[in-house]
Design an enzyme around this catalytic site. Structure first.
Site, short mmCIF file in Angstrom:
data_model
loop_
_atom_site.label_atom_id
_atom_site.label_comp_id
_atom_site.label_asym_id
_atom_site.label_seq_id
_atom_site.Cartn_x
_atom_site.Cartn_y
_atom_site.Cartn_z
CD GLU A 185 44.41 1.81 -1.42
OE1 GLU A 185 43.71 2.83 -1.24
OE2 GLU A 185 43.98 0.65 -1.26
CG HIS A 211 47.30 -2.65 -2.45
ND1 HIS A 211 48.31 -2.45 -1.54
CD2 HIS A 211 47.91 -3.20 -3.55
CE1 HIS A 211 49.46 -2.86 -2.06
NE2 HIS A 211 49.24 -3.33 -3.27
CG ASP A 268 49.06 1.06 -0.29
OD1 ASP A 268 48.95 2.31 -0.29
OD2 ASP A 268 48.17 0.31 0.13
CG HIS A 297 47.69 -0.75 6.02
ND1 HIS A 297 47.82 0.30 5.12
CD2 HIS A 297 47.15 -0.22 7.14
CE1 HIS A 297 47.39 1.41 5.69
NE2 HIS A 297 46.98 1.14 6.91
CG ASP A 302 49.04 2.84 2.69
OD1 ASP A 302 50.04 2.13 2.75
OD2 ASP A 302 47.88 2.39 2.83
MN LIG Z 1 47.90 -1.79 0.61
#
Ligand SMILES: [Mn+2]
Length: 329
Positions: free
Chosen positions: A296, A117, A251, A147, A253
Site C-alpha cells: 500500500e 493488500h 500495510d 484496517h 497505512d
Molecule cells: Mn491492509
C-alpha cells in the site's frame, strides 16, 4: 552471511532472500499503488538488503505487472458477489501464491513488495502451503494495519478486495468457483487462531462481529496506548506461541499519516515510525519469521508534496530492513 545474529529456526537458507515485486492495484480503486515496488526498489532497498544486511537476493528486481493474466477490458470482469475486478485479483493472487511458494519451498526468507493488500491472498497462501510441506507446520500471520481487511464480499461496502484478503484466507468467506478464489485450498489456508492484528483503528461493524465470533486476537491503537508497544508485541507473540513460523504482513497505512502519507486509505492516530520499526525488529528476533509483505505504498498520492512520497518510501524501507535484521546496535 547475513549480518543478523539471530538464528532462524524455520529457514534452511536464511541468508537467501526471495523477492516478489508486485505492481498491482486491482484490489482497490486508486491508481498508483502499482508503482509502489518500483519506487521502493529505485530508492535502493534491495541494494541495502544485499550490501548492508548481507542477503543473497533471488528472483527479480523486475516488477511484475501480470498483463497476460488480466481480463482484456472491464466488461470482461464484471462484479461478482459485489467484488470489483474479481477475475483479475483472483488470477494475479493465484500467480503470486505460486511465486511465494517457490521461494518459500526452498527455505528462503520471502519478501513481497506491493501493490495493494489484496496481494496478500497470494503471499499468505503460497507461504502457508510451502511451510506445511517443508516442515509440517501451520504459519501464523501478524497483520499490521489500520484496517482489519476481513470483510466478506457481502459485508463490504466498497467491493474493494483489498478489504477482504483475510476473509478468503481463513475460509470465513467461502467460494467454490476456481476463478473466484476457489483455488485457495485447505493447505493454503490460515487458521484464525494463528492470526494476530496490531495497529487497528478503522474496523467495519461486520468485521468487528467476525473478530468476536471467531475469537481472533487483535491489538488496536487503544491497546498500544494502554500497554505500550513493547507489551503489545509480547502479547501478540505469546498468542502465536514460539513453535510457529511467522508471516508478517505490514500495510504501511498502519503508520500514522505523519510518517506514511502516501497511501490509499490513511487513518489518523496510527503507529509512529519507531513503533513500526519496533514491531519488525521484535518479530525478526523471534527467529521464526519466514515471510514479509510491505504493501500500500502509493507514490501517486500526495505527489504535489514530494516530501510525502519520500517520507513514505523511507519509512517502508526502514520497516523492511528492521524485519530482515537491521538493529540499532
Ligand atoms: Mn491492509
Amino acid at each position: 552471511m547475513t549480518t543478523s545474529p539471530i538464528h532462524n529456526r524455520y529457514l534452511s537458507n536464511q541468508e537467501d532472500l526471495g523477492i516478489v515485486a508486485v505492481g498491482f492495484s486491482g484490489g482497490q480503486g486508486k491508481v498508483g499503488v502499482d508503482e509502489g515496488p518500483e519506487v521502493l526498489i529505485k530508492s535502493g532497498l534491495l541494494t541495502q538488503l544485499h550490501t548492508e544486511l548481507g542477503y543473497n537476493i533471488h528472483g527479480d528486481d523486475k516488477v511484475h505487472l501480470y498483463p497476460e493474466l488480466l481480463p482484456k477490458s472491464q466488461d470482461d470482469d464484471p462484479p461478482y458477489r459485489g467484488m470489483k475486478n474479481p477475475l483479475a485479483v483472483s488470477a494475479v493472487t493465484r500467480r503470486i501464491a505460486e511465486q511465494t511458494y517457490e521461494h518459500s519451498r526452498q527455505g528462503r526468507m520471502t519478501l513481497t513488495l506491493g501493490g495493494d493488500h489484496s496481494i496478500a491472498i497470494g503471499t499468505v497462501a503460497g507461504v502457508a502451503k510451502a511451510t506445511r510441506e517443508r516442515i509440517g507446520r501451520e504459519t501464523a500471520v501478524i497483520w499490521v494495519d489500520a484496517h482489519a481487511d476481513i470483510n466478506t464480499p457481502e459485508d463490504s461496502d466498497s467491493g474493494n478486495i483489498h478489504g477482504m484478503p483475510l476473509a478468503f484466507l481463513t475460509g470465513i468467506a467461502k467460494e467454490e468457483r476456481e476463478e473466484y478464489f476457489g483455488w485457495i485450498k485447505e493447505d493454503m489456508r490460515l487458521n484464525p487462531r494463528k492470526l494476530v492484528y496490531i495497529g487497528l483503528r478503522d474496523v467495519d461493524k461486520a468485521e468487528k462481529r467476525i473478530l468476536r465470533e471467531h475469537n481472533i486476537k487483535a491489538f488496536s491503537m487503544f491497546d498500544i496506548d494502554r500497554h505500550g508497544i513493547g507489551r503489545v508485541v509480547e502479547m501478540a507473540l505469546a498468542h502465536i506461541g514460539n513453535d510457529t513460523p511467522i508471516h508478517l504482513s505490514f500495510d504501511v497505512d498502519a503508520l500514522d499519516p505523519q510518517w506514511a502519507p502516501s497511501t490509499g486509505t490513511p487513518v489518523r492516530g496510527g503507529l509512529t515510525l519507531r513503533e513500526g520499526d519496533y514491531i519488525c525488529e521484535s518479530v525478526h528476533q523471534t527467529g521464526s519469521l519466514v515471510a514479509v509483505d510491505l504493501v500500500e505504498v502509493n507514490p501517486k498520492l500526495a505527489e504535489d508534496q514530494m516530501v510525502g512520497v519520500q517520507e513514505t518510501v523511507r519509512a517502508g524501507c526502514s520497516l523492511v530492513r528492521c524485519a530482515l535484521g537491521e538493529s540499532l546496535l
